[in-house]
Design a protein around this motif. Structure first.
Motif, short mmCIF file in Angstrom:
data_model
loop_
_atom_site.label_atom_id
_atom_site.label_comp_id
_atom_site.label_asym_id
_atom_site.label_seq_id
_atom_site.Cartn_x
_atom_site.Cartn_y
_atom_site.Cartn_z
N LEU A 74 -6.69 -0.77 7.78
CA LEU A 74 -6.10 -2.09 7.52
C LEU A 74 -5.16 -2.49 8.66
O LEU A 74 -5.09 -3.65 9.04
CB LEU A 74 -5.34 -2.08 6.19
N ASN B 3 0.81 -1.23 0.00
CA ASN B 3 0.00 0.00 0.00
C ASN B 3 0.84 1.28 0.00
O ASN B 3 0.28 2.37 0.02
CB ASN B 3 -0.93 0.01 1.21
N ARG C 258 -7.19 -3.90 11.54
CA ARG C 258 -7.69 -5.26 11.26
C ARG C 258 -6.57 -6.29 11.42
O ARG C 258 -6.78 -7.38 11.92
CB ARG C 258 -8.21 -5.33 9.83
N GLN C 259 -5.39 -5.89 10.96
CA GLN C 259 -4.24 -6.81 11.08
C GLN C 259 -3.88 -7.04 12.55
O GLN C 259 -3.54 -8.15 12.95
CB GLN C 259 -3.05 -6.19 10.32
#
Ligand code: KG4
Ligand code: ZN
Length: 339
Positions: free
Chosen positions: A46, A39, A49-50
């Motif tokens: 993100l 990215n 979430r990781q």
């Protein structure tokens, strides 16, 4: 006493156990470099979430038996500064774990954890000292009078040193995080082929600004022949400019306070040239000593969080489902964080 430390302020998920008698027992970090490379940087949504995936995997990895879990006396987590969505994962995890197991929980400041992390390995560090805090989001000079008493002497007005490293590395086509990659490339660079400005060194204050330097270097890259050797020469000149600027201001702070001890902490403190030049400066100009932490503790990790939890254990609260984070939390305002 055993402290579980949880770090999720940005893109690294860290879990560690600090034992007050034996030191750091476990220190595990899952980074998000593959995702960030794809990215071109950290995307907060993100990243959080990781963290959700990594944190349970890490806990399973470090806890072999239920008995070991029962040995934990305190849980420390990073409450700020950082990305709110990332902080919330660690905070929710720590508070829920504490609540379900009846273990006290303590929210701690990420930058204070960096600042004190060299003490994990060196008993020679005594208060007071000057600290140069250099990470992806912070560039600060702090007069450390004692535990919890931090006088902010200088701050960054725009891009932090680590951020400038990462941005220039990206323009040079290097992987994320760019700081260590740029530093590796700079090793094969020829010194003084390029010379870049040392921003704000003639200002009387101890603040930093690396955004102008970044623009200057980006224009040089644009016009260059872009061969590997030229890129390495640019990397070397850029590294020299940033490090010299950091140390010129740090030198002023040491002189102002008439102190001889310097601590350098935060991700950029892993930089070899910075350590080399800082040692030369502190010996030649002050006959003093510079301290840093081990390389794997320089960048974000749970070990420094667990250790700070231990140092600040008196402020721990009974387990409660009261989840606190503070994304903008200055190290000079720690008392404002009402628990
Ligand atoms: O403290 P840290 O892990 O995360 C934050 O709290 O921001 O610092 C990360 C920063 C990144 O910008 C990274 O490029 C930089 O530290 N960094 C380095 C080196 N290792 C990490 N910068 C220059 N040279 C290095 N060897
Ligand atoms: Zn950090």
């Amino acid at each position: 006493m055993k402290v579980l430390g949880i770090e999720t302020s940005c893109d690294d998920t860290g879990i560690a156990i600090y034992d007050s008698k034996k030191g750091l027992l476990i220190n595990e970090v899952y980074n998000q470099n593959i995702l960030n490379n794809k990215n071109g940087g950290v995307i907060p949504e993100l990243a959080s979430r990781q963290h959700m995936e990594s944190i349970t995997l890490l806990l399973k990895k470090i806890f072999i038996t239920e008995k070991e879990m029962k040995d934990i006396n305190l849980i420390a987590y990073t409450a700020g500064p950082g990305l709110v969505s990332s902080l919330l994962v660690g905070a929710t995890f720590a508070c829920s774990l504490g609540f379900s197991r009846n273990i006290p929980v303590i929210p701690v400041n990420h930058m204070e954890a960096h600042l004190l992390s060299p003490m994990l390995h060196s008993e020679l560090i005594k208060f007071p000292f000057i600290a140069l805090l250099v990470s992806g989001k912070h560039t600060q000079i702090i007069a450390v009078h004692q535990l919890g008493q931090y006088e902010l002497l200088g701050n960054c007005l725009d891009d932090a040193a680590g951020e400038a490293f990462d941005k220039i590395a990206k323009l040079l086509g290097l992987k994320y995080p760019g700081g260590p990659e740029l530093s590796k490339l700079a090793c094969s660079g020829i010194k003084n082929v390029f010379h870049f400005p040392r921003p704000m060194i003639h200002h009387s204050n101890l603040n930093f600004s690396f955004s102008g330097l970044k623009t200057y270097v980006s224009k040089v890259i644009e016009k260059s022949d872009k061969t590997l050797q030229t890129k390495a020469n640019i990397a070397r000149a850029f590294e020299d400019a940033v490090i010299d600027t950091l140390l010129i201001k740090t030198n002023k702070a040491l002189k102002e306070k008439k102190w001889k001890r310097l601590v350098i902490a935060g991700g950029v403190s892993a930089n070899y040239l910075l350590r080399q030049k800082a040692e030369k400066m502190i010996q030649e100009d002050f006959n003093g000593k510079v301290f840093y932490t081990k390389l794997d503790l320089s960048t974000d990790n749970g070990g420094m969080i667990a250790y700070l939890g231990f140092l600040r254990q008196k402020q721990a609260k009974k387990p409660q489902l009261n989840i606190l984070v503070k994304p903008k939390w200055s190290i000079s305002d720690l008392c404002l964080f009402s628990l």
